[in-house]
Design a protein around this motif. Structure first.
Motif, PDB file in Angstrom:
ATOM      1  N   MET A  49       0.943  -1.141   0.038  1.00 50.37           N
ATOM      2  CA  MET A  49      -0.006  -0.139   0.094  1.00 50.37           C
ATOM      3  C   MET A  49       0.714   1.236   0.084  1.00 50.37           C
ATOM      4  SD  MET A  49      -3.195  -1.073   0.044  1.00 50.37           S
ATOM      5  CE  MET A  49      -4.115   0.501   0.761  1.00 50.37           C
ATOM      6  N   SER A  50       1.937   1.287   0.773  1.00 51.41           N
ATOM      7  CA  SER A  50       2.846   2.401   0.802  1.00 51.41           C
ATOM      8  C   SER A  50       3.302   2.726  -0.503  1.00 51.41           C
ATOM      9  CB  SER A  50       3.874   2.268   2.029  1.00 51.41           C
ATOM     10  OG  SER A  50       4.692   3.220   2.051  1.00 51.41           O
ATOM     11  N   ILE A  51       4.183   1.533  -1.027  1.00 44.59           N
ATOM     12  CA  ILE A  51       4.898   1.673  -2.323  1.00 44.59           C
ATOM     13  C   ILE A  51       4.022   2.097  -3.405  1.00 44.59           C
ATOM     14  CG2 ILE A  51       5.966   0.456  -4.150  1.00 44.59           C
ATOM     15  CD1 ILE A  51       6.912  -1.363  -1.798  1.00 44.59           C
ATOM     16  N   THR A  52       2.550   1.554  -3.439  1.00 47.70           N
ATOM     17  CA  THR A  52       1.493   2.118  -4.300  1.00 47.70           C
ATOM     18  C   THR A  52       1.084   3.420  -4.314  1.00 47.70           C
ATOM     19  OG1 THR A  52       0.853  -0.359  -4.441  1.00 47.70           O
ATOM     20  CG2 THR A  52      -0.552   1.086  -5.605  1.00 47.70           C
ATOM     21  N   PHE A  53       0.886   3.660  -2.843  1.00 43.95           N
ATOM     22  CA  PHE A  53       0.360   5.184  -2.555  1.00 43.95           C
ATOM     23  C   PHE A  53       1.339   6.212  -3.161  1.00 43.95           C
ATOM     24  CE2 PHE A  53      -0.177   8.615   0.596  1.00 43.95           C
ATOM     25  CZ  PHE A  53      -1.455   9.024   0.033  1.00 43.95           C
ATOM     26  N   ARG A  54       2.741   5.913  -2.939  1.00 46.49           N
ATOM     27  CA  ARG A  54       3.812   6.823  -3.671  1.00 46.49           C
ATOM     28  C   ARG A  54       3.780   6.752  -5.066  1.00 46.49           C
ATOM     29  NH1 ARG A  54       7.762   7.529   0.737  1.00 46.49           N
ATOM     30  NH2 ARG A  54       6.780   6.185   2.875  1.00 46.49           N
ATOM     31  N   GLY A 108       0.937   8.654  -6.725  1.00 44.47           N
ATOM     32  CA  GLY A 108       1.041  10.096  -6.436  1.00 44.47           C
ATOM     33  C   GLY A 108       2.092  10.833  -7.179  1.00 44.47           C
ATOM     34  N   VAL A 109       3.164   9.865  -7.595  1.00 43.51           N
ATOM     35  CA  VAL A 109       4.108  10.429  -8.392  1.00 43.51           C
ATOM     36  C   VAL A 109       3.627  10.345 -10.011  1.00 43.51           C
ATOM     37  CG1 VAL A 109       6.341   9.906  -9.784  1.00 43.51           C
ATOM     38  CG2 VAL A 109       6.099   9.879  -7.413  1.00 43.51           C
ATOM     39  N   GLY A 110       2.814   9.234 -10.307  1.00 43.35           N
ATOM     40  CA  GLY A 110       2.234   9.077 -11.591  1.00 43.35           C
ATOM     41  C   GLY A 110       1.240  10.314 -11.745  1.00 43.35           C
ATOM     42  N   LEU A 111       0.169  10.323 -10.796  1.00 45.09           N
ATOM     43  CA  LEU A 111      -0.802  11.246 -11.211  1.00 45.09           C
ATOM     44  C   LEU A 111      -0.129  12.754 -11.296  1.00 45.09           C
ATOM     45  CD1 LEU A 111      -3.364  10.014  -8.781  1.00 45.09           C
ATOM     46  CD2 LEU A 111      -3.546  10.273 -11.011  1.00 45.09           C
ATOM     47  N   SER A 112       0.896  12.957 -10.636  1.00 42.09           N
ATOM     48  CA  SER A 112       1.667  14.439 -10.505  1.00 42.09           C
ATOM     49  C   SER A 112       2.102  14.429 -11.895  1.00 42.09           C
ATOM     50  CB  SER A 112       2.532  14.468  -9.543  1.00 42.09           C
ATOM     51  OG  SER A 112       3.521  15.327  -9.919  1.00 42.09           O
ATOM     52  N   GLY A 113       2.843  13.418 -12.426  1.00 39.65           N
ATOM     53  CA  GLY A 113       3.515  13.508 -13.790  1.00 39.65           C
ATOM     54  C   GLY A 113       2.444  13.636 -14.854  1.00 39.65           C
ATOM     55  N   GLY A 114       1.336  12.647 -14.823  1.00 35.27           N
ATOM     56  CA  GLY A 114       0.288  12.892 -15.809  1.00 35.27           C
ATOM     57  C   GLY A 114      -0.353  14.062 -15.986  1.00 35.27           C
ATOM     58  N   ILE A 115      -0.665  14.759 -14.538  1.00 30.40           N
ATOM     59  CA  ILE A 115      -1.288  16.059 -14.809  1.00 30.40           C
ATOM     60  C   ILE A 115      -0.505  17.248 -15.232  1.00 30.40           C
ATOM     61  CG2 ILE A 115      -2.121  17.906 -13.253  1.00 30.40           C
ATOM     62  CD1 ILE A 115      -3.475  15.703 -11.509  1.00 30.40           C
ATOM     63  N   ALA A 118      -8.705   6.863  -7.987  1.00 33.56           N
ATOM     64  CA  ALA A 118      -9.314   6.464  -6.761  1.00 33.56           C
ATOM     65  C   ALA A 118      -8.429   5.839  -5.530  1.00 33.56           C
ATOM     66  CB  ALA A 118     -10.453   5.288  -7.420  1.00 33.56           C
ATOM     67  N   PHE A 119      -7.501   5.031  -5.934  1.00 36.70           N
ATOM     68  CA  PHE A 119      -6.596   4.620  -4.903  1.00 36.70           C
ATOM     69  C   PHE A 119      -6.187   5.629  -4.242  1.00 36.70           C
ATOM     70  CE2 PHE A 119      -2.727   3.142  -3.459  1.00 36.70           C
ATOM     71  CZ  PHE A 119      -2.961   1.957  -2.694  1.00 36.70           C
ATOM     72  N   HIS A 120      -5.449   6.533  -4.756  1.00 37.98           N
ATOM     73  CA  HIS A 120      -4.769   7.511  -4.086  1.00 37.98           C
ATOM     74  C   HIS A 120      -5.709   8.495  -3.429  1.00 37.98           C
ATOM     75  CE1 HIS A 120      -0.943   9.998  -3.647  1.00 37.98           C
ATOM     76  NE2 HIS A 120      -1.792  10.794  -3.634  1.00 37.98           N
ATOM     77  N   THR A 121      -6.821   8.560  -3.691  1.00 40.58           N
ATOM     78  CA  THR A 121      -7.867   9.198  -3.061  1.00 40.58           C
ATOM     79  C   THR A 121      -8.191   8.743  -1.661  1.00 40.58           C
ATOM     80  OG1 THR A 121      -8.742  10.354  -4.934  1.00 40.58           O
ATOM     81  CG2 THR A 121     -10.159  10.435  -2.805  1.00 40.58           C
ATOM     82  N   TYR A 122      -8.661   7.379  -1.725  1.00 42.76           N
ATOM     83  CA  TYR A 122      -8.960   6.629  -0.583  1.00 42.76           C
ATOM     84  C   TYR A 122      -7.809   6.354   0.230  1.00 42.76           C
ATOM     85  CZ  TYR A 122     -13.583   5.539  -2.940  1.00 42.76           C
ATOM     86  OH  TYR A 122     -14.748   5.785  -3.539  1.00 42.76           O
ATOM     87  N   ASN A 123      -6.701   6.001  -0.211  1.00 43.35           N
ATOM     88  CA  ASN A 123      -5.563   5.767   0.705  1.00 43.35           C
ATOM     89  C   ASN A 123      -5.206   7.214   1.432  1.00 43.35           C
ATOM     90  OD1 ASN A 123      -3.810   3.810   1.712  1.00 43.35           O
ATOM     91  ND2 ASN A 123      -2.211   4.394   0.551  1.00 43.35           N
ATOM     92  N   GLY A 124      -5.374   8.639   0.781  1.00 43.98           N
ATOM     93  CA  GLY A 124      -5.089   9.695   1.208  1.00 43.98           C
ATOM     94  C   GLY A 124      -6.184   9.854   2.443  1.00 43.98           C
TER      95      GLY A 124
END
Length: 169
Positions: free
Chosen positions: A67-72, A75-82, A125-131
């Motif tokens: 979960m920790s690795i996927t959350f990070r 986050g990096v993927g969404l930030s890079g994509g945006i 969804a994952f990043h939101t729920y894990n946040g």
């Protein structure tokens, strides 16, 4: 900055001019280099027969670790994509409907489009729920090991359900 000041002080550049005294007056001169420190560290470990530090490959994978690795990663993927999307919107010619029509002209099948929508929806969804899970941790709730696992499985389940629902739209 401190390393630069120590180097200049060691070479006598700063000490020969009084106006630079303010810059290095509080810095401590370096006695050894990083390489010498590492050699001393390994010599001490060998002398005391200490084992090497364990690596990720010896650990048993667990839900909190994944979960920790996927959350990070999300986050990096969404930030890079945006960031990439925003940069593309700034520099590419044409407007959004032009590129939407271009994608429609490729005539991708409905399965590929649904899969692509799932691929876009899951990280969000994952990043939101894990946040939200992390916000509960910030107030001191859910730190017991069974709660950590339960909330991890809940985040995964909610992420999958939400992503499937969004991809089905």
């Amino acid at each position: 900055m401190a390393l630069l000041l120590r180097t200049l002080a060691r070479q006598g550049v700063c000490s020969s001019r009084s106006q630079y005294g303010v810059l290095y007056r509080h810095s401590v001169p370096m006695g050894t280099t990083a390489k010498e420190e590492m050699n001393k560290f390994w010599a001490k470990n060998n002398r005391l027969n200490r084992p090497m530090s364990p690596h990720l490959t010896i650990y048993k994978w667990s839900v909190p670790m994944v979960m920790s690795i996927t959350f990070r990663g999300t986050g990096v993927g969404l930030s890079g994509g945006i960031s990439a999307f925003a940069l593309a919107a700034l520099v590419l010619p044409g407007d959004y409907p032009h590129y939407l029509d271009l994608i429609h002209s490729f005539s991708f099948g409905p399965q590929l489009i649904t899969f692509a929508k799932f691929g876009l929806a899951f990280p969000v969804a994952f990043h939101t729920y894990n946040g939200i899970r992390h916000l509960f941790w910030d107030v001191g709730k859910g730190f017991k090991i069974p709660e950590v696992y339960r909330s991890g499985y809940l985040v995964i389940a909610l992420s999958l359900i939400t992503s499937i629902a969004l991809a089905a739209l």
